[in-house]
Design a protein around this motif. Structure first.
Motif, PDB file in Angstrom:
ATOM      1  N   PRO A 145       0.836  -1.204   0.000  1.00 44.23           N
ATOM      2  CA  PRO A 145       0.000   0.000   0.000  1.00 44.23           C
ATOM      3  C   PRO A 145       0.872   1.256   0.000  1.00 44.23           C
ATOM      4  CG  PRO A 145       0.033  -1.025   2.164  1.00 44.23           C
ATOM      5  CD  PRO A 145       0.763  -1.951   1.249  1.00 44.23           C
ATOM      6  N   VAL A 146       0.351   2.310  -0.615  1.00 41.08           N
ATOM      7  CA  VAL A 146       1.087   3.567  -0.669  1.00 41.08           C
ATOM      8  C   VAL A 146       0.775   4.351   0.603  1.00 41.08           C
ATOM      9  CG1 VAL A 146       1.421   5.685  -1.962  1.00 41.08           C
ATOM     10  CG2 VAL A 146       0.944   3.561  -3.159  1.00 41.08           C
ATOM     11  N   VAL A 147       1.777   4.637   1.412  1.00 40.48           N
ATOM     12  CA  VAL A 147       1.563   5.339   2.676  1.00 40.48           C
ATOM     13  C   VAL A 147       2.328   6.663   2.667  1.00 40.48           C
ATOM     14  CG1 VAL A 147       1.199   4.745   5.096  1.00 40.48           C
ATOM     15  CG2 VAL A 147       2.140   3.036   3.540  1.00 40.48           C
ATOM     16  N   GLY A 148       1.664   7.729   3.078  1.00 36.82           N
ATOM     17  CA  GLY A 148       2.325   9.006   3.285  1.00 36.82           C
ATOM     18  C   GLY A 148       2.752   9.671   1.989  1.00 36.82           C
ATOM     19  N   PRO A 149       3.237  10.881   2.110  1.00 35.27           N
ATOM     20  CA  PRO A 149       3.626  11.632   0.907  1.00 35.27           C
ATOM     21  C   PRO A 149       4.858  11.056   0.222  1.00 35.27           C
ATOM     22  CG  PRO A 149       4.067  12.898   2.908  1.00 35.27           C
ATOM     23  CD  PRO A 149       3.385  11.653   3.339  1.00 35.27           C
ATOM     24  N   PHE A 150       5.753  10.392   0.972  1.00 37.46           N
ATOM     25  CA  PHE A 150       6.941   9.801   0.353  1.00 37.46           C
ATOM     26  C   PHE A 150       6.951   8.301   0.624  1.00 37.46           C
ATOM     27  CE2 PHE A 150       7.957  14.225   1.283  1.00 37.46           C
ATOM     28  CZ  PHE A 150       8.270  14.657   0.003  1.00 37.46           C
ATOM     29  N   PRO A 151       6.128   7.528  -0.143  1.00 40.43           N
ATOM     30  CA  PRO A 151       6.027   6.096   0.178  1.00 40.43           C
ATOM     31  C   PRO A 151       7.345   5.391  -0.098  1.00 40.43           C
ATOM     32  CG  PRO A 151       4.906   6.602  -1.875  1.00 40.43           C
ATOM     33  CD  PRO A 151       5.344   7.906  -1.311  1.00 40.43           C
ATOM     34  N   PRO A 152       7.603   4.307   0.644  1.00 38.08           N
ATOM     35  CA  PRO A 152       8.831   3.538   0.405  1.00 38.08           C
ATOM     36  C   PRO A 152       8.732   2.831  -0.947  1.00 38.08           C
ATOM     37  CG  PRO A 152       7.407   2.408   1.947  1.00 38.08           C
ATOM     38  CD  PRO A 152       6.771   3.729   1.696  1.00 38.08           C
ATOM     39  N   PRO A 153       9.862   2.416  -1.514  1.00 35.54           N
ATOM     40  CA  PRO A 153       9.829   1.701  -2.800  1.00 35.54           C
ATOM     41  C   PRO A 153       8.927   0.474  -2.674  1.00 35.54           C
ATOM     42  CG  PRO A 153      12.096   2.062  -2.077  1.00 35.54           C
ATOM     43  CD  PRO A 153      11.206   2.517  -0.971  1.00 35.54           C
ATOM     44  N   ALA A 154       8.081   0.262  -3.664  1.00 37.52           N
ATOM     45  CA  ALA A 154       7.113  -0.832  -3.577  1.00 37.52           C
ATOM     46  C   ALA A 154       7.366  -1.819  -4.702  1.00 37.52           C
ATOM     47  CB  ALA A 154       5.696  -0.295  -3.663  1.00 37.52           C
TER      48      ALA A 154
END
Lengths: 653, 301
Positions: free
Chosen positions: A589-598
């Motif tokens: 899941p995409v979290v926050g304004p700077f998501p971790p590499p997915a």
């Protein structure tokens, strides 16, 4: 002819073992094996084509203890043709693809079992009695198992191997039951026309069910296909070519032989074949279109083609049941020709897949692209194979599907009452299957070869050596030849009908005029299309000007990853078929304004296997645990069980 | 002679249909519109132009227009158009007709994907997905005619039995006609499915697939598209006018009816908006069901 055929089959079976005598790690062993296989293939082809030409039937019984009996007749010869062509070409391809230098762990093993597999398939086709057939069948099944697990260090390969192993033995059990039943009813185990008096309606139904279970498991009829995609995708590609191109057809051969044995075919069999064929077609091609692994895509498409062959057999059975020789002849010719055609284009595509896998080391379509720039020859061969498998003129797939359509259309006018609507529905199913095949194979061809590379995987790819290109080119030429000379191909395939007294190849006469014209249109189309392309290419050549990049509507910096990928190409379609294709997503899941590499991965697993068969087997295993107390581990107790069982059997007698 | 007329009509007439559609739309909008023969001028202009070919592409990119055009012309030889029989006819030729269209589709889509452009990929995906729905609809329609006429030759699908069919089961044939009309609009990328004039690439199907083609290749594509409209148009026209007076008069009636068909397409385009893309599959399924009901009608009677 029978002796020649048996010589060929024996040579195939021994060729791999003989090549073990040559030193390890050198090329001599690979080439010796390929040479022996090609020699056997030539001999076998002479025997098979000679028998088709003469229409004669020959028998032979060896004077051994179990008296194995052999026979060659036009029907057996028709199925012997692919057994002779494909394994030999696969062996030749293997000298460059799976040589001892490249695969020191398994190359020798693969040769031994590839030879044995080819020999066993030939023996199944040439068997005259159930015992010979079952021995050959089991050899074939075991050889396939060892071929599938050639790379047994990978867990996925071992899983596919075990699923195959269990499935094939369920099939063998069904065949044992089938032949035991026939033995009880008719008193013999020869594969001959059955005595009408011996067949009660109950027996006839049991024969159909057991034959569909036993032979259908090998052919990959839905829902008995669960072992097929894994096994065909994980085997070495040249082996996959043999498995998809030939081995499945041995199951089809079994079904046709059972139809041949029946004194009268009930009409309900035709309904069952049409029903199973329709489900197999649509299920196979829908799952194929959703795959990201190109070898699994090809494997699912084999399931679809088996469905098409089943539809042709349904027409054949309907013609036999109703005494309509025109329908029966068209059905059988369509089935045999589609068996041959699929044995040409599917091995071609699997060998293409092997070349791509060899060059890029990935089986994921979404990581490839643009390979036509690096492997132009393979790309052209792949284009021909894709056109053929989509049943498009001027290639060979169209010829057999046209025969099937023309039989179905004739049926909508000739067949009794309610059947007419049914046959029209089958024709529509076939049309939908054709449109879906186009989707699946445009996806396959375009994602592999067209556009820009989607990853670094294909950076160092190039066309393979001639020992690998040669077999592919020969298969592609044969596809073109059948497509441009459909009349000759039909003439040869329809001779398989000579094994059936009730059939008359000439009865399919109405189709002949059509085939002749299709040949003309196909040839003209090839010439006009080639000339048109050449003219455009000449007009496109502008001296002294660099070719620009693709115009992306003013977008300044398009990257290769912005291309429409294989998954997006079929997205609308998988949405429509969401009830059948349950994609397995793996994404963070995409979290926050700077998501971790997915990481995102998408796969379309088999619903029948994952939601049906495996849970059912797990349930059965839990139930079987209740019998655990019987297994004490003491050998005396087991001997006691055997004694009880024998006493029980004696009492029953 | 008959073959010569057939070839002449097949080769020379199609661009005029495009002109009629454009003119109809212009009249609806209260404009004068481009000349009727503008599509001919456009084709000549394009043929004389140079081509720009992306370095990403391979031979597939140029084979696309050439093969599609060749396949459409071959399909045109199988249709009777304004005569009783086509120049090329045999039992089962309607299967060849459908598969020739599929051959053209394969190459158009492959040529679009050959450019590696995201926009063309979108068009390709839509084209090939919608074909999965329109192909069964086309087959259902053709099967209705097979059942009605007892022939499975393209040339035998029209004629006296269809006239009898209209009086005996008119509503069924209306359903088939409507279904086939929807298929014709989809296959020819007309409103409400696709807009041949739009320049908003995200909403297009066919036009977006040919973004990178230019010069003679683009001319081949436009010419092919106009032939395809004639093929579907003549199927629909012959369903309504199954029996023609014979001789040169029948060609006159046929061509006039074809022009009426073009006006009809123009009217549909003028009074309807383009559908949202997600509704297109629903309408196509509706078309397949409509022809399916027609088939049931024919089987019941």
């Amino acid at each position: 002819m029978l002796r020649l055929a048996l010589f060929a089959v024996g040579l195939m079976a021994l060729s791999g073992i003989a090549s073990l005598a040559l030193p390890r790690g050198r090329r001599a062993g690979d080439w010796f094996f390929a040479a022996l296989m090609l020699l056997a293939s030539g001999a076998g082809l002479v025997a098979a084509l000679g028998t088709l030409e003469s229409g004669a039937s020959e028998e032979l019984t060896l004077a051994f203890a179990l008296a194995p009996g052999f026979r060659i007749d036009p029907l057996a010869a028709a199925f012997l043709v692919p057994v002779c062509v494909i394994p030999a070409l696969a062996a030749l391809y293997g000298t460059g693809y799976w040589s001892e230098a490249q695969e020191p762990r398994s190359a020798r093993r693969v040769r031994v079992f590839l030879g044995l597999l080819a020999g066993a398939m030939g023996t199944v086709v040439l068997s005259r009695d159930a015992v010979t057939l079952l021995y050959a069948w089991e050899t074939m099944a075991l050889a396939t198992f060892f071929l599938v697990v050639a790379r047994d260090e990978e867990p996925e390969v071992r899983r596919a191997g075990w699923i195959y192993f269990v499935a094939t033995h369920v099939g063998t059990l069904a065949l044992l039951a089938l032949f035991a039943l026939l033995r009880v009813r008719t008193g013999g185990h020869e594969l001959a026309r059955l005595d009408p008096a011996a067949l009660t309606p109950g027996t006839t139904t049991a024969v159909l069910v057991l034959a569909l279970l036993g032979f259908g498991l090998k052919a990959g009829i839905v829902p008995l296909h669960v072992w097929l995609p894994g096994a065909h995708a994980n085997a070495p590609s040249h082996v996959s070519a043999v498995l998809s191109g030939v081995l499945l057809k041995i199951g089809v051969y079994g079904l046709v032989r059972v139809l041949w044995m029946m004194p009268a075919v009930p009409r309900s069999w035709a309904a069952v074949l049409f029903g199973l064929g329709s489900v197999t077609c649509v299920f196979g091609i829908a799952l194929a279109a959703a795959q990201d692994d190109y070898k699994r895509l090809l494997a699912y498409s084999s399931i679809e083609n088996i469905g098409v062959i089943l539809l042709a057999l349904g027409l054949f059975a309907l013609g036999l049941a109703d005494g309509e020789p025109a329908l029966a002849s068209l059905g059988l010719a369509a089935a045999v020709l589609h068996v041959w055609n699929h044995a040409l284009f599917k091995p071609l595509l699997f060998l293409v897949a092997g070349s791509v896998l060899h060059a890029t080391e990935t089986r994921s379509l979404s990581r490839l692209g643009g390979l036509a720039q690096k492997m132009p020859r393979v790309a052209t061969l792949a284009a021909l194979g894709s056109l053929a498998i989509c049943a498009l003129p001027p290639l060979n797939g169209f010829v057999s599907e046209w025969l099937l359509y023309s039989g179905l259309l004739r049926g909508t006018l000739l067949a009794p009452g309610a059947w007419r609507g049914g046959l029209a529905a089958v024709a529509v199913v076939l049309a939908a299957t054709g449109a879906l095949a186009l989707l699946a194979f445009v996806k396959l061809f375009a994602s592999l070869f067209l556009g820009e590379p989607r990853s670094e995987a294909g950076a160092r790819a190039h066309d393979p050596r001639w020992s690998m290109l040669g077999p592919m080119a020969l298969l592609a030429l044969l596809c073109l030849a059948v497509g441009s000379a459909p009349l000759a191909a039909f003439g040869l395939a329809s001779r398989a009908a000579r094994s059936f007294a009730a059939l008359d190849p000439v009865a399919a006469g109405g189709a002949l005029a059509g085939l002749a014209r299709i040949g003309v249109v196909s040839a003209a189309l090839l010439v006009v299309a080639a000339l048109g392309t050449a003219w455009l290419a000449r007009r496109a050549r502008v001296e002294g000007r660099a070719r620009p990049g693709t115009w992306d509507c003013g977008f300044a910096r398009p990257s290769a990853r912005m291309q429409y990928g294989p998954a997006s190409l079929v997205q609308t379609f998988t949405g429509l078929f969401a009830w059948l294709i349950v994609p397995l997503r793996e994404e963070a899941p995409v979290v926050g304004p700077f998501p971790p590499p997915a990481r995102h991965a998408l796969a379309a697993p088999d619903v029948v296997l994952d939601r049906g068969v495996l849970p059912a087997l797990r349930g059965a295993a839990r139930a079987a645990m209740r019998l655990r107390p019987l297994q004490t581990g003491a050998i005396q107790v087991y001997v006691l069980y055997i004694l009880f069982a024998l006493l029980g059997l004696l009492l029953v007698r | 002679m008959a073959t010569l007329v057939h070839l002449l009509v097949l080769l020379a007439f199609p661009p005029l249909l495009q002109g009629v559609i454009v003119k109809t739309k212009a009249r609806f909008a209260g404009r004068v519109g481009a000349p009727l023969f503008q599509s001919y001028f456009d084709l000549f202009k394009l043929v004389r132009k140079d081509m720009v070919v992306s370095r990403t592409t391979t031979w597939i990119f140029l084979a696309g227009p050439a093969v599609s055009l060749a396949a459409l012309l071959a399909a045109g030889l199988l249709l009777p158009l304004g005569a009783t029989t086509a120049p090329l006819h045999f039992e089962g030729d309607l299967i060849l007709f459908a598969y020739l269209l599929a051959l053209g589709r394969f190459f158009t889509v492959a040529a679009a994907l050959d450019t590696g452009s995201a926009f063309e990929g979108m068009g390709a995906a839509r084209e090939i997905t919608y074909a999965c729905l329109s192909e069964p609809a086309l087959f259902l329609g053709l099967l209705t005619l097979v059942r009605l006429t007892g022939s499975f030759e393209m040339s035998g699908l029209f004629g006296a039995p269809v006239v009898a069919g209209w009086s005996a089961l008119g509503p069924g044939l209306v359903l088939v006609w409507v279904g086939l009309f929807v298929v014709a609009l989809v296959e020819n990328c007309r409103i409400p499915f696709d807009d041949p004039n739009t320049h908003l690439e995200l909403t297009m199907i066919h036009e977006v697939m040919v973004l990178d083609h230019s010069g003679p290749a683009l001319a081949a594509i436009f010419y092919g598209a106009s032939i395809k409209l004639v093929l579907f148009g003549s199927l629909l026209v012959r369903l309504v006018v199954p029996v023609l007076p014979g001789g040169i008069a029948s060609w006159g009636v046929f061509l006039a009816a074809l022009l009426v068909f073009a006006v009809l397409v123009g009217v549909v385009e003028s009074v309807m908006a383009r559908l949202r893309l997600s509704y297109v599959p629903n309408l196509l399924i509706g078309a397949a069901l409509s022809t399916g009901f027609g088939l049931v009608f024919v089987f019941l009677v």
